[in-house]
Design an enzyme around this catalytic site. Structure first.
Site, PDB file in Angstrom:
ATOM      1  N   GLU A  40      20.369   4.283  11.926  1.00 26.20           N
ATOM      2  CA  GLU A  40      18.745   4.501  11.745  1.00 26.20           C
ATOM      3  C   GLU A  40      18.117   3.348  11.223  1.00 26.20           C
ATOM      4  O   GLU A  40      17.145   3.238  10.607  1.00 26.20           O
ATOM      5  CB  GLU A  40      18.454   5.636  10.616  1.00 26.20           C
ATOM      6  CG  GLU A  40      19.007   6.799  10.644  1.00 26.20           C
ATOM      7  CD  GLU A  40      18.925   7.764   9.370  1.00 26.20           C
ATOM      8  OE1 GLU A  40      18.503   7.350   8.305  1.00 26.20           O
ATOM      9  OE2 GLU A  40      19.138   9.036   9.516  1.00 26.20           O
ATOM     10  N   ARG A  76      13.985  -1.951  10.870  1.00 27.14           N
ATOM     11  CA  ARG A  76      13.463  -3.380  10.711  1.00 27.14           C
ATOM     12  C   ARG A  76      14.223  -4.090  11.784  1.00 27.14           C
ATOM     13  O   ARG A  76      13.896  -5.176  12.211  1.00 27.14           O
ATOM     14  CB  ARG A  76      13.778  -3.769   9.236  1.00 27.14           C
ATOM     15  CG  ARG A  76      13.395  -5.091   8.905  1.00 27.14           C
ATOM     16  CD  ARG A  76      13.888  -5.499   7.666  1.00 27.14           C
ATOM     17  NE  ARG A  76      13.860  -4.443   6.568  1.00 27.14           N
ATOM     18  CZ  ARG A  76      12.805  -4.150   5.571  1.00 27.14           C
ATOM     19  NH1 ARG A  76      11.927  -5.145   5.559  1.00 27.14           N
ATOM     20  NH2 ARG A  76      12.990  -3.327   4.848  1.00 27.14           N
ATOM     21  N   ARG A  94       3.411  -5.977   2.783  1.00 25.95           N
ATOM     22  CA  ARG A  94       4.911  -6.503   2.261  1.00 25.95           C
ATOM     23  C   ARG A  94       4.678  -7.805   1.164  1.00 25.95           C
ATOM     24  O   ARG A  94       5.188  -7.708  -0.075  1.00 25.95           O
ATOM     25  CB  ARG A  94       5.817  -6.924   3.306  1.00 25.95           C
ATOM     26  CG  ARG A  94       6.161  -5.560   4.070  1.00 25.95           C
ATOM     27  CD  ARG A  94       7.302  -5.874   4.897  1.00 25.95           C
ATOM     28  NE  ARG A  94       8.379  -5.843   4.118  1.00 25.95           N
ATOM     29  CZ  ARG A  94       9.230  -6.994   3.921  1.00 25.95           C
ATOM     30  NH1 ARG A  94       8.815  -8.127   4.429  1.00 25.95           N
ATOM     31  NH2 ARG A  94      10.391  -6.903   3.270  1.00 25.95           N
ATOM     32  N   CYS A  99     -10.839  -7.276  -2.609  1.00 28.87           N
ATOM     33  CA  CYS A  99     -11.075  -7.410  -4.120  1.00 28.87           C
ATOM     34  C   CYS A  99      -9.646  -7.395  -4.937  1.00 28.87           C
ATOM     35  O   CYS A  99      -9.831  -6.374  -5.889  1.00 28.87           O
ATOM     36  CB  CYS A  99     -12.172  -6.667  -4.306  1.00 28.87           C
ATOM     37  SG  CYS A  99     -13.656  -7.005  -3.327  1.00 28.87           S
TER      38      CYS A  99
HETATM   39  C1  PLP Z   1      13.578   3.565   5.655  1.00 29.23           C
HETATM   40  C2  PLP Z   1      14.654   4.311   6.148  1.00 29.23           C
HETATM   41  C3  PLP Z   1      15.420   3.897   7.218  1.00 29.23           C
HETATM   42  C4  PLP Z   1      15.001   2.585   8.217  1.00 29.23           C
HETATM   43  O1  PLP Z   1      15.010   1.439   7.122  1.00 29.23           O
HETATM   44  P1  PLP Z   1      14.986  -0.068   7.735  1.00 29.23           P
HETATM   45  O2  PLP Z   1      15.199  -0.843   6.740  1.00 29.23           O
HETATM   46  O3  PLP Z   1      13.847  -0.261   8.658  1.00 29.23           O
HETATM   47  O4  PLP Z   1      16.192  -0.228   8.761  1.00 29.23           O
HETATM   48  C5  PLP Z   1      16.207   4.523   7.819  1.00 29.23           C
HETATM   49  N1  PLP Z   1      16.633   5.580   7.025  1.00 29.23           N
HETATM   50  C6  PLP Z   1      16.273   6.205   6.215  1.00 29.23           C
HETATM   51  C7  PLP Z   1      16.414   7.422   5.520  1.00 29.23           C
HETATM   52  C8  PLP Z   1      15.175   5.521   5.511  1.00 29.23           C
HETATM   53  O5  PLP Z   1      14.636   5.922   4.184  1.00 29.23           O
END
Ligand code: PLP
Length: 429
Positions: A267, A270, A305, A335
């Site tokens: 999943e 980034r 970030r 601000c």
């Molecule tokens: C945030 C998240 C991701 C993606 O995270 P990245 O750092 O963008 O790869 C995948 N799975 C779950 C459950 C997340 O909370």
């Protein structure tokens, strides 16, 4: 880290014209770079059963989601709105995973209806759900697993997942409830750049899957190792070798599942889009207040970030080469003193009107934006593989900002009739 050579070669020659015609600030994404990174991930698994599900939260723009979906990517959703976006770009059934936490029944039902692969974050859900999906995966708590990166925080304080010692029982319970197919989910890293730690984290989940299969007597059909792979934000950072990562996962899968190999799911958000976006701003102010300040026309509402995590984002002035370099704070207009893209950063003598780039904004950038102080979210543009610049989200306007506000108060509850005035007063005290 500075944008890729390929993106720079296409973007920089046209950037002054785009800025002049379109205005600033905006994020711009490199479609070619995103496609190539995605294809590289698939190639690294060399035909082994594998699917990457793009984490929608990282860059929830329909055009980007559609681009990835057309390449064969699945989509990882964590909320009903993300499920709706996946549906609207045509992702159906097991092209979608739903990995949420603190989930309400109504959200779960939306995922069930979509036919998504559902990850249960806690056992209590088995008791609440009237209908269970055909396939169930539990998310394993990071607490007790070997890996874990500092960005995820202390695993003993984690709100995620089923405690490891309860996992086999959770699977048995699901089977008793009629579930016939199983997966497992675990994610212990965040922005992890060290390939050995990233491998450790993924292999932990593969091993845990084998353990659970044995202990609960179920067939684990997929192992979802989550996201969390890092990208090199600093110029001196080295990218993680995805090939080494994939090879280690495949080897662990063979070792732990000698008979029937489960599919590997990921999943990543980034890792796929992060490096392929840049926030384009212009210098609007130079002053000295104990520190050398460079004000730009974007604020942390376009990229939180740096302010939120102290995260490093590379800043460059691509058209200011040859000027003398010294240290500056690069700031936005909120601000809030934390509204700084960079602190004490070496830059070539910025001047008002200069184009400044904040790099690596392709993930968790615009997506985490907000509208505080009326500093609204900027546009998103995309550079197509053919080199065209297209708008994929316009900038917000004051009408967007006010769209949810009532011009006249809307009745919610009328005060009970005949309530004496002094009781009104008393209530408020
Ligand atoms: C945030 C998240 C991701 C993606 O995270 P990245 O750092 O963008 O790869 C995948 N799975 C779950 C459950 C997340 O909370």
């Amino acid at each position: 880290m500075p944008i890729s050579d390929g993106f720079a070669r296409k973007l920089l020659p046209v950037l002054p014209d785009v800025v002049a015609a379109y205005g600033t600030p905006f994020h711009i994404y490199d479609a070619q770079g995103i496609i190539e990174t995605y294809r590289g991930m698939v190639d690294a698994f060399r035909g082994e059963p594998y699917r990457q599900y793009f984490a929608v939260k990282a860059l929830p723009n329909p055009v980007i989601l559609s681009l990835l979906h057309r390449e064969g990517s699945g989509l990882d959703c964590a909320s009903p709105i993300e499920l709706e976006m996946a549906a609207r770009v045509g992702a159906t059934g097991d092209e979608v995973v739903f990995t949420s936490n603190n989930t309400r029944l109504i959200e779960y039902r939306a995922a069930l209806e979509a036919g998504a692969l559902i990850t249960f974050d806690d056992r209590s859900f088995l008791g609440k759900a009237d209908v269970l999906p055909e396939t169930v995966a539990f998310r394993a708590s990071p607490n007790g697993l070997a890996a874990g990166s500092s960005l995820m925080g202390d695993p003993t304080g984690s709100k995620f997942g089923v405690p490891l010692d309860e996992l086999p029982d959770a699977y048995r319970e699901a089977r008793r409830r009629g579930v016939t197919r199983f997966g497992i989910h675990g994610m212990t890293c965040a922005n992890e750049l060290d390939v050995d730690r990233a491998i450790r984290a993924a292999v932990d989940v593969v091993e845990l899957g084998a353990h659970v299969a044995e202990a609960a007597g179920v067939d684990v059909e997929y192992v979802n190792v989550g996201g969390g792979l890092g990208i090199p934000y600093r110029p001196e950072d080295k990218p993680l070798s995805f090939t080494a990562y994939a090879d280690a996962i495949v080897a662990a899968r063979r070792r732990c599942f000698p008979r029937r190999a489960p599919r590997i799911l990921m999943e990543c958000g980034r890792f796929v889009t992060g490096p392929h976006g840049v926030l384009v701003t212009r210098v609007v102010n130079r002053c000295r207040k104990g520190r050398e300040i460079v004000g730009v026309d974007a604020s942390m509402s376009a990229l939180m970030r740096p302010a939120m995590y102290g995260a490093y984002h590379h800043v460059s002035l691509p058209f200011a080469r040859g000027r003398e370099r010294s240290r500056f704070d690069v700031v936005g207009s909120l601000c809030e003193n934390m509204d700084k893209f960079a602190i004490d950063r070496m830059l070539p003598d910025p001047r008002e009107g200069d184009i400044a780039l904040v790099h690596d904004t392709g993930a968790h950038g615009h997506a985490m934006g907000f509208t505080y102080n009326g500093r609204l979210r900027p546009a998103e543009l995309m550079m197509t593989p053919g080199g065209d610049v297209v708008e994929i989200r316009r900038a917000e306007t004051v009408d967007d900002y006010l769209a949810t506000a009532r011009r006249q108060p809307e009745p919610v509850l009328s005060a009970p009739a005949g309530l004496p005035d002094h009781e009104h007063e008393g209530r408020d005290q």
